[in-house]
Design an enzyme around this catalytic site. Structure first.
Site, PDB file in Angstrom:
ATOM      1  N   SER A 125       0.843  -1.201   0.000  1.00  0.00           N
ATOM      2  CA  SER A 125       0.000   0.000   0.000  1.00  0.00           C
ATOM      3  C   SER A 125       0.871   1.240   0.000  1.00  0.00           C
ATOM      4  O   SER A 125       1.916   1.278   0.664  1.00  0.00           O
ATOM      5  CB  SER A 125      -0.892   0.021   1.253  1.00  0.00           C
ATOM      6  OG  SER A 125      -1.512   1.287   1.383  1.00  0.00           O
ATOM      7  N   TYR A 138      -2.796  -1.128   9.818  1.00  0.00           N
ATOM      8  CA  TYR A 138      -2.706  -1.402   8.374  1.00  0.00           C
ATOM      9  C   TYR A 138      -1.353  -0.940   7.817  1.00  0.00           C
ATOM     10  O   TYR A 138      -0.679  -1.676   7.081  1.00  0.00           O
ATOM     11  CB  TYR A 138      -3.869  -0.687   7.694  1.00  0.00           C
ATOM     12  CG  TYR A 138      -3.973  -0.861   6.199  1.00  0.00           C
ATOM     13  CD1 TYR A 138      -4.530  -2.014   5.645  1.00  0.00           C
ATOM     14  CD2 TYR A 138      -3.549   0.143   5.331  1.00  0.00           C
ATOM     15  CE1 TYR A 138      -4.655  -2.152   4.257  1.00  0.00           C
ATOM     16  CE2 TYR A 138      -3.671   0.010   3.957  1.00  0.00           C
ATOM     17  CZ  TYR A 138      -4.228  -1.137   3.421  1.00  0.00           C
ATOM     18  OH  TYR A 138      -4.354  -1.269   2.054  1.00  0.00           O
TER      19      TYR A 138
HETATM   20  P1  NAP Z   1     -11.230  -5.413  -2.097  1.00  0.00           P
HETATM   21  O1  NAP Z   1     -12.032  -5.049  -3.290  1.00  0.00           O
HETATM   22  O2  NAP Z   1     -11.847  -5.359  -0.740  1.00  0.00           O
HETATM   23  O3  NAP Z   1     -10.573  -6.857  -2.341  1.00  0.00           O
HETATM   24  C1  NAP Z   1      -9.864  -7.518  -1.332  1.00  0.00           C
HETATM   25  C2  NAP Z   1     -10.246  -8.971  -1.394  1.00  0.00           C
HETATM   26  O4  NAP Z   1      -9.498  -9.682  -0.376  1.00  0.00           O
HETATM   27  C3  NAP Z   1     -11.731  -9.201  -1.092  1.00  0.00           C
HETATM   28  O5  NAP Z   1     -12.289 -10.128  -2.016  1.00  0.00           O
HETATM   29  C4  NAP Z   1     -11.698  -9.773   0.319  1.00  0.00           C
HETATM   30  O6  NAP Z   1     -12.782 -10.617   0.617  1.00  0.00           O
HETATM   31  C5  NAP Z   1     -10.404 -10.540   0.277  1.00  0.00           C
HETATM   32  N1  NAP Z   1      -9.942 -10.881   1.619  1.00  0.00           N
HETATM   33  C6  NAP Z   1      -9.971 -10.095   2.731  1.00  0.00           C
HETATM   34  N2  NAP Z   1      -9.503 -10.771   3.783  1.00  0.00           N
HETATM   35  C7  NAP Z   1      -9.177 -12.013   3.335  1.00  0.00           C
HETATM   36  C8  NAP Z   1      -8.653 -13.175   3.965  1.00  0.00           C
HETATM   37  N3  NAP Z   1      -8.391 -13.201   5.271  1.00  0.00           N
HETATM   38  N4  NAP Z   1      -8.445 -14.281   3.211  1.00  0.00           N
HETATM   39  C9  NAP Z   1      -8.734 -14.276   1.880  1.00  0.00           C
HETATM   40  N5  NAP Z   1      -9.219 -13.203   1.230  1.00  0.00           N
HETATM   41  C10 NAP Z   1      -9.446 -12.084   1.957  1.00  0.00           C
HETATM   42  O7  NAP Z   1      -9.952  -4.455  -1.997  1.00  0.00           O
HETATM   43  P2  NAP Z   1      -8.892  -3.940  -3.084  1.00  0.00           P
HETATM   44  O8  NAP Z   1      -8.954  -2.468  -3.041  1.00  0.00           O
HETATM   45  O9  NAP Z   1      -9.025  -4.661  -4.358  1.00  0.00           O
HETATM   46  O10 NAP Z   1      -7.556  -4.362  -2.347  1.00  0.00           O
HETATM   47  C11 NAP Z   1      -6.636  -5.324  -2.875  1.00  0.00           C
HETATM   48  C12 NAP Z   1      -5.287  -5.106  -2.181  1.00  0.00           C
HETATM   49  O11 NAP Z   1      -4.799  -3.804  -2.483  1.00  0.00           O
HETATM   50  C13 NAP Z   1      -5.393  -5.198  -0.662  1.00  0.00           C
HETATM   51  O12 NAP Z   1      -4.241  -5.864  -0.165  1.00  0.00           O
HETATM   52  C14 NAP Z   1      -5.387  -3.738  -0.233  1.00  0.00           C
HETATM   53  O13 NAP Z   1      -4.885  -3.597   1.068  1.00  0.00           O
HETATM   54  C15 NAP Z   1      -4.471  -3.143  -1.285  1.00  0.00           C
HETATM   55  N6  NAP Z   1      -4.643  -1.688  -1.464  1.00  0.00           N
HETATM   56  C16 NAP Z   1      -5.724  -1.155  -2.098  1.00  0.00           C
HETATM   57  C17 NAP Z   1      -5.804   0.216  -2.282  1.00  0.00           C
HETATM   58  C18 NAP Z   1      -6.938   0.886  -3.010  1.00  0.00           C
HETATM   59  O14 NAP Z   1      -6.860   2.094  -3.248  1.00  0.00           O
HETATM   60  N7  NAP Z   1      -7.991   0.176  -3.378  1.00  0.00           N
HETATM   61  C19 NAP Z   1      -4.798   1.056  -1.801  1.00  0.00           C
HETATM   62  C20 NAP Z   1      -3.730   0.486  -1.146  1.00  0.00           C
HETATM   63  C21 NAP Z   1      -3.645  -0.892  -0.980  1.00  0.00           C
HETATM   64  P3  NAP Z   1     -14.153  -9.977   1.259  1.00  0.00           P
HETATM   65  O15 NAP Z   1     -14.557  -8.853   0.328  1.00  0.00           O
HETATM   66  O16 NAP Z   1     -15.091 -11.128   1.275  1.00  0.00           O
HETATM   67  O17 NAP Z   1     -13.756  -9.469   2.601  1.00  0.00           O
END
Ligand code: NAP
Length: 235
Positions: A125, A138
């Site tokens: 992140s 986080y």
């Molecule tokens: P997202 O749409 O919430 O996708 C994350 C996925 O991970 C969801 O399907 C979630 O399942 C799953 N997950 C959560 N806990 C889990 C576990 N214990 N075991 C298996 N799967 C799990 O979020 P995203 O924005 O695509 O994020 C993807 C990655 O990018 C994450 O690591 C996040 O921290 C990082 N990130 C995102 C952003 C951003 O701007 N979007 C910025 C910085 C970092 P559920 O939905 O069922 O909980």
């Protein structure tokens, strides 16, 4: 290009989903691991639970053979003033974002060592770069993922395995929209776009393109790097 088998954690939503779709379009066999799996070759597994991870990976190996590409995209955010942050919540966020990477890397590594080739990409992140108030758990976890990436790159380079981290910043996913709805972004997404040098919100496909390159043969000299995808918000 030879067809490889890739596992994408968090592959049912947002960034992980886009990465899984892109790697599939690139011609790889792709399996997703997620809490609520959906789509082709999706397996239910909580990345914090080693037994569930091992069981899901066994099913992937049965379907596709050895796994030589791993993208760790599963993640869980959290917002709390540090003074009110319970140790249980701290532990859960560390567990999902950091220990989940430990379990998944360790569980697929024997396949990569055996093949003498592997690609690991950890989605961390941009908050690990900038810090972020109310997200101490986080930010700590994601900073540790960047550190783990560097340590593993040194250890696994001689084995033909590259390890890189891709920290996203401000990507339009369900996670970001949930944060906006809860008023946790310090403004709307549109407000943030005005503060982003490239003047748009990031797309999951931006991450997918970066991962696609990092796992290619051409990227074999790139390892131990933290490659930001953030529209210039962090330099
Ligand atoms: P997202 O749409 O919430 O996708 C994350 C996925 O991970 C969801 O399907 C979630 O399942 C799953 N997950 C959560 N806990 C889990 C576990 N214990 N075991 C298996 N799967 C799990 O979020 P995203 O924005 O695509 O994020 C993807 C990655 O990018 C994450 O690591 C996040 O921290 C990082 N990130 C995102 C952003 C951003 O701007 N979007 C910025 C910085 C970092 P559920 O939905 O069922 O909980």
């Amino acid at each position: 290009m030879s067809v490889k088998t890739a596992v994408v954690t968090g592959g049912a939503s947002g960034i992980g989903l886009a990465i899984a779709e892109r790697l599939r379009a690139d011609g790889h066999n792709v399996a997703a691991l997620d809490l609520n799996p959906s789509g082709p070759s999706s397996h239910k597994a909580d990345v914090t639970d080693r037994a569930q991870v091992d069981e899901a990976l066994a099913a992937v190996r049965e379907e596709f053979g050895p796994i030589t590409i791993l993208v760790n995209a599963a993640g869980q955010e959290g917002y709390k003033r540090f003074v009110n942050l319970t140790f249980e919540k701290w532990q859960r966020v560390i567990d999902v974002n950091l220990n989940g990477v430990f379990h998944c890397v360790q569980a697929v590594l024997p396949d990569m060592l055996e093949a003498g080739w592997g690609r690991i990409v950890n989605i961390s992140s941009s908050s690990a770069h900038s810090g972020q108030q109310y997200m101490a758990h986080y930010v700590s976890a994601k900073s540790a993922v960047n550190g783990l990436t560097k340590a593993l790159a040194l250890e696994l380079g001689p084995e033909g395995i590259t390890v890189n981290a891709v920290p996203p910043g401000f990507i339009d996913t369900p996670m970001l929209r949930r944060s906006e709805e809860r008023g946790l972004l310090g403004g709307s997404i549109d407000d943030h776009i005005q503060r982003t040098p490239v003047r748009r919100v990031g797309r999951p496909e931006d991450l997918a393109a970066t991962c696609s390159f990092l796992i290619s043969e051409e990227a074999g000299y790139i390892t131990g790097q933290i490659i930001g995808v953030n529209g210039g918000r962090n330099t």
